[in-house]
Design a protein around this motif. Structure first.
Motif, PDB file in Angstrom:
ATOM      1  N   GLY A   1       0.826  -1.102   0.029  1.00  0.00           N
ATOM      2  CA  GLY A   1      -0.029   0.163   0.043  1.00  0.00           C
ATOM      3  C   GLY A   1       0.811   1.032  -0.090  1.00  0.00           C
ATOM      4  O   GLY A   1       0.294   2.376  -0.271  1.00  0.00           O
ATOM      5  N   TRP A   2       2.015   1.271   0.233  1.00  0.00           N
ATOM      6  CA  TRP A   2       3.111   2.396   0.398  1.00  0.00           C
ATOM      7  C   TRP A   2       3.892   2.241  -0.771  1.00  0.00           C
ATOM      8  O   TRP A   2       4.692   1.274  -1.058  1.00  0.00           O
ATOM      9  CB  TRP A   2       3.430   2.549   1.667  1.00  0.00           C
ATOM     10  CG  TRP A   2       2.526   2.601   2.698  1.00  0.00           C
ATOM     11  CD1 TRP A   2       2.198   1.581   3.495  1.00  0.00           C
ATOM     12  CD2 TRP A   2       1.844   3.941   3.198  1.00  0.00           C
ATOM     13  NE1 TRP A   2       1.114   2.120   4.408  1.00  0.00           N
ATOM     14  CE2 TRP A   2       1.005   3.432   4.167  1.00  0.00           C
ATOM     15  CE3 TRP A   2       1.899   5.282   2.903  1.00  0.00           C
ATOM     16  CZ2 TRP A   2       0.288   4.453   4.975  1.00  0.00           C
ATOM     17  CZ3 TRP A   2       1.374   6.070   3.514  1.00  0.00           C
ATOM     18  CH2 TRP A   2       0.363   5.830   4.620  1.00  0.00           C
ATOM     19  N   VAL A   3       4.289   3.420  -1.392  1.00  0.00           N
ATOM     20  CA  VAL A   3       5.597   3.798  -2.050  1.00  0.00           C
ATOM     21  C   VAL A   3       6.631   4.547  -1.476  1.00  0.00           C
ATOM     22  O   VAL A   3       6.037   5.494  -0.336  1.00  0.00           O
ATOM     23  CB  VAL A   3       5.306   4.000  -3.418  1.00  0.00           C
ATOM     24  CG1 VAL A   3       4.667   2.977  -4.233  1.00  0.00           C
ATOM     25  CG2 VAL A   3       4.544   5.455  -3.414  1.00  0.00           C
ATOM     26  N   SER A   4       7.848   4.707  -1.556  1.00  0.00           N
ATOM     27  CA  SER A   4       8.826   5.291  -0.729  1.00  0.00           C
ATOM     28  C   SER A   4       9.802   6.185  -1.520  1.00  0.00           C
ATOM     29  O   SER A   4      10.131   5.572  -2.682  1.00  0.00           O
ATOM     30  CB  SER A   4       9.201   4.556   0.355  1.00  0.00           C
ATOM     31  OG  SER A   4      10.014   3.469  -0.282  1.00  0.00           O
ATOM     32  N   VAL A   5      10.430   7.025  -1.172  1.00  0.00           N
ATOM     33  CA  VAL A   5      11.577   7.747  -1.578  1.00  0.00           C
ATOM     34  C   VAL A   5      12.231   8.421  -0.384  1.00  0.00           C
ATOM     35  O   VAL A   5      11.730   8.465   0.804  1.00  0.00           O
ATOM     36  CB  VAL A   5      11.098   9.036  -2.566  1.00  0.00           C
ATOM     37  CG1 VAL A   5      10.287   8.449  -3.635  1.00  0.00           C
ATOM     38  CG2 VAL A   5      10.387  10.109  -1.774  1.00  0.00           C
ATOM     39  N   PRO A   6      13.661   8.662  -0.528  1.00  0.00           N
ATOM     40  CA  PRO A   6      14.476   9.181   0.720  1.00  0.00           C
ATOM     41  C   PRO A   6      13.937  10.490   0.983  1.00  0.00           C
ATOM     42  O   PRO A   6      13.400  11.214  -0.039  1.00  0.00           O
ATOM     43  CB  PRO A   6      15.929   9.361   0.118  1.00  0.00           C
ATOM     44  CG  PRO A   6      15.785   8.175  -1.061  1.00  0.00           C
ATOM     45  CD  PRO A   6      14.541   8.163  -1.763  1.00  0.00           C
TER      46      PRO A   6
ATOM     47  N   THR B   1      -8.158  10.638   0.230  1.00  0.00           N
ATOM     48  CA  THR B   1      -8.896  10.576  -0.879  1.00  0.00           C
ATOM     49  C   THR B   1      -8.643   9.267  -1.638  1.00  0.00           C
ATOM     50  O   THR B   1      -9.522   8.858  -2.627  1.00  0.00           O
ATOM     51  CB  THR B   1      -8.842  11.701  -1.574  1.00  0.00           C
ATOM     52  OG1 THR B   1      -7.360  12.080  -2.075  1.00  0.00           O
ATOM     53  CG2 THR B   1      -9.329  12.881  -0.895  1.00  0.00           C
ATOM     54  N   LYS B   2      -7.543   8.741  -1.397  1.00  0.00           N
ATOM     55  CA  LYS B   2      -7.109   7.554  -2.316  1.00  0.00           C
ATOM     56  C   LYS B   2      -7.635   6.175  -1.520  1.00  0.00           C
ATOM     57  O   LYS B   2      -7.101   5.261  -2.007  1.00  0.00           O
ATOM     58  CB  LYS B   2      -5.589   7.478  -2.559  1.00  0.00           C
ATOM     59  CG  LYS B   2      -5.247   8.448  -3.810  1.00  0.00           C
ATOM     60  CD  LYS B   2      -3.449   8.339  -3.901  1.00  0.00           C
ATOM     61  CE  LYS B   2      -3.080   9.401  -4.838  1.00  0.00           C
ATOM     62  NZ  LYS B   2      -1.691   9.326  -5.073  1.00  0.00           N
ATOM     63  N   VAL B   3      -8.026   6.417  -0.283  1.00  0.00           N
ATOM     64  CA  VAL B   3      -8.339   5.253   0.396  1.00  0.00           C
ATOM     65  C   VAL B   3      -9.651   4.763   0.077  1.00  0.00           C
ATOM     66  O   VAL B   3     -10.733   5.647   0.141  1.00  0.00           O
ATOM     67  CB  VAL B   3      -8.142   5.346   1.975  1.00  0.00           C
ATOM     68  CG1 VAL B   3      -8.569   4.261   2.829  1.00  0.00           C
ATOM     69  CG2 VAL B   3      -6.605   5.766   2.256  1.00  0.00           C
ATOM     70  N   THR B   4     -10.064   3.423   0.041  1.00  0.00           N
ATOM     71  CA  THR B   4     -11.224   3.216  -0.680  1.00  0.00           C
ATOM     72  C   THR B   4     -12.298   3.080   0.670  1.00  0.00           C
ATOM     73  O   THR B   4     -13.179   3.495   0.487  1.00  0.00           O
ATOM     74  CB  THR B   4     -11.225   1.614  -1.261  1.00  0.00           C
ATOM     75  OG1 THR B   4     -10.281   1.782  -2.339  1.00  0.00           O
ATOM     76  CG2 THR B   4     -12.672   1.157  -1.603  1.00  0.00           C
ATOM     77  N   ASP B   5     -11.666   2.554   1.698  1.00  0.00           N
ATOM     78  CA  ASP B   5     -12.814   2.369   2.828  1.00  0.00           C
ATOM     79  C   ASP B   5     -12.174   2.180   4.086  1.00  0.00           C
ATOM     80  O   ASP B   5     -10.860   2.268   4.193  1.00  0.00           O
ATOM     81  CB  ASP B   5     -13.798   1.236   2.669  1.00  0.00           C
ATOM     82  CG  ASP B   5     -13.110  -0.082   2.189  1.00  0.00           C
ATOM     83  OD1 ASP B   5     -11.845  -0.207   2.694  1.00  0.00           O
ATOM     84  OD2 ASP B   5     -13.758  -0.974   1.487  1.00  0.00           O
ATOM     85  N   ASN B   6     -12.425   2.033   5.347  1.00  0.00           N
ATOM     86  CA  ASN B   6     -12.201   1.770   6.711  1.00  0.00           C
ATOM     87  C   ASN B   6     -11.241   0.458   6.519  1.00  0.00           C
ATOM     88  O   ASN B   6     -10.259   0.608   7.468  1.00  0.00           O
ATOM     89  CB  ASN B   6     -13.285   1.861   7.580  1.00  0.00           C
ATOM     90  CG  ASN B   6     -13.962   3.210   7.795  1.00  0.00           C
ATOM     91  OD1 ASN B   6     -13.415   4.104   7.606  1.00  0.00           O
ATOM     92  ND2 ASN B   6     -14.961   3.048   8.527  1.00  0.00           N
TER      93      ASN B   6
ATOM     94  N   LEU C   1      -3.400   0.073   5.819  1.00  0.00           N
ATOM     95  CA  LEU C   1      -2.210   1.008   5.559  1.00  0.00           C
ATOM     96  C   LEU C   1      -1.879   1.407   6.763  1.00  0.00           C
ATOM     97  O   LEU C   1      -0.321   1.338   6.984  1.00  0.00           O
ATOM     98  CB  LEU C   1      -2.873   2.081   4.784  1.00  0.00           C
ATOM     99  CG  LEU C   1      -3.136   2.100   3.516  1.00  0.00           C
ATOM    100  CD1 LEU C   1      -4.146   3.213   2.824  1.00  0.00           C
ATOM    101  CD2 LEU C   1      -1.938   1.796   2.589  1.00  0.00           C
ATOM    102  N   LEU C   2      -2.604   1.840   7.904  1.00  0.00           N
ATOM    103  CA  LEU C   2      -2.091   2.258   9.005  1.00  0.00           C
ATOM    104  C   LEU C   2      -1.092   1.157   9.869  1.00  0.00           C
ATOM    105  O   LEU C   2      -0.362   1.471  10.743  1.00  0.00           O
ATOM    106  CB  LEU C   2      -3.194   3.124   9.890  1.00  0.00           C
ATOM    107  CG  LEU C   2      -3.557   4.179   9.441  1.00  0.00           C
ATOM    108  CD1 LEU C   2      -4.919   4.735  10.149  1.00  0.00           C
ATOM    109  CD2 LEU C   2      -2.718   5.303   9.245  1.00  0.00           C
ATOM    110  N   ILE C   3      -1.640  -0.021   9.681  1.00  0.00           N
ATOM    111  CA  ILE C   3      -0.868  -1.094  10.649  1.00  0.00           C
ATOM    112  C   ILE C   3       0.500  -1.502   9.972  1.00  0.00           C
ATOM    113  O   ILE C   3       1.346  -2.211  10.407  1.00  0.00           O
ATOM    114  CB  ILE C   3      -1.684  -2.408  11.099  1.00  0.00           C
ATOM    115  CG1 ILE C   3      -2.117  -2.986   9.439  1.00  0.00           C
ATOM    116  CG2 ILE C   3      -3.058  -1.991  11.529  1.00  0.00           C
ATOM    117  CD1 ILE C   3      -2.922  -4.332   9.655  1.00  0.00           C
TER     118      ILE C   3
END
Length: 350
Positions: A26-31, A107-112, A118-120
């Motif tokens: 669910g996450w992408v990253s950059v420095p 706004t990109k999150v579908t539902d709870n 994502l948060l965990i």
């Protein structure tokens, strides 16, 4: 200090959710290489110290949080006009603590369920940032019938989008059972309009520290002048101070742009700042609070302050009683401006 030692050897990572509804990736990253630091922020010294002390106490608070039975998590609400420094302060917090940062776009999150997934996935020792909390998602789903029956004109005009994440879904993570999914995390909410944020979301225990970021006070202005122009004093500093006291204060971004554009000529830079403040006063466009008290007028430029506590304490926030009493503040300002800005040849600075 432990924090500084770790900062010297650890690279921070900036994560953002990719919007693909992928629970595993669910996450992408950059420095994370934002240069902002508390040493470069145009904030009043007392406010800087309050925030830094709070962050340090939180970072060193593992035993305390366990002893009192609270999740090791802390919430910040940063609010203020555009250009007041919310993003810069967030970046300074990241660099000060050497935490990773998660920029969560609701706004990109579908539902709870996706929000929880994502948060965990967020790691310990991280800062989770949710910008424009009042506009990024509709967090009042349990009161939608009220909105439909009595549509808010302000809400319509704000351009906020209806979201798919509910208030209860976010609250479950901020201080519910899921708040214990990890340790040493800070949640930062930002907004332009504090009054539009649901009080249930920003009460004590959820958003513990409320930071109001407004126009620059005189100390913050001198700090910017020192950084951009390498000057400790100037003949127009008194004019700037009078302008601020008369409601012509500018945000750090506004002042910074003027100083950056004219960094090669200190006198021109200072004159342009005074001219911009003068236009602010004449146009009545300053972000200020005016209170009538019998035959007196209290004009307060909303300098940055820190408020701890729940929304019922907001009206008594620092600075509320710190205004200067003047009868006819604009007249006073221009009389003061005339006396202070005459050059040796008799010309006025405009």
């Amino acid at each position: 200090m432990k924090i500084n030692i770790e900062c010297a050897s650890r690279e921070r990572i900036l994560f953002t959710n990719n919007g693909h509804a992928s629970y595993e990736l669910g996450w992408v990253s950059v420095p994370f290489r934002h240069p902002s630091a508390f040493q470069t922020l145009a904030l009043e010294p007392e406010l800087k110290k309050q925030i830094m002390d709070d962050l340090t106490a939180f970072s060193n608070g593992k035993e305390f949080y366990h002893r009192v039975g609270r999740a090791w998590i802390r919430g910040y609400l940063l609010y203020g006009v555009p250009g007041s420094g919310k993003s810069s302060l967030t970046a300074a917090m990241v660099n000060y603590l050497c935490y990773d940062v998660y920029d969560l776009e609701l706004t990109k999150v579908t539902d709870n369920s996706e929000l929880r997934a994502l948060l965990i996935q967020t790691t310990n020792r991280s800062i989770i940032v949710i910008d424009d909390i009042d506009c990024s998602v509709d967090l009042t789903a349990d009161r939608m019938w009220k909105k439909r029956s009595h549509p808010s004109r302000k809400h319509k005009e704000s351009g906020c989008k209806n979201g798919r994440v509910t208030l209860s879904g976010l609250l479950t993570f901020t201080d519910g059972l899921w708040s214990c999914s990890g340790e040493e995390k800070i949640i930062v909410f930002t907004t332009y309009h504090r009054e539009n944020v649901d009080p249930a979301l920003v009460r004590c225990g959820r958003m513990d520290v409320h930071v109001s970021l407004g126009t620059c006070g005189m100390h913050a202005f001198k700090f910017l002048a020192k950084n951009y122009l390498v000057v400790d004093c100037h003949g127009l500093f008194d004019v700037v101070e009078s302008s601020i006291m008369s409601g012509g204060g500018l945000t750090p971004a506004q002042i910074g742009e003027v100083l950056l554009r004219n960094r090669g000529d200190v006198d021109i830079a200072m004159k342009e700042v005074v001219a911009a403040m003068r236009r602010m006063i004449l146009g009545g466009g300053s972000q200020r609070e005016v209170i009538d008290c019998d035959d007196m007028t209290v004009v307060r430029s909303p300098e940055s302050v820190l408020v701890t506590g729940s929304p019922e304490n907001w009206d008594s926030s620092p600075g509320k009683n710190g205004g200067k009493k003047r009868s006819n503040s604009k007249v006073y300002f221009f009389l003061r401006l005339r006396s202070l800005t005459k050059s040796d040849s008799g010309r006025r600075v405009v």
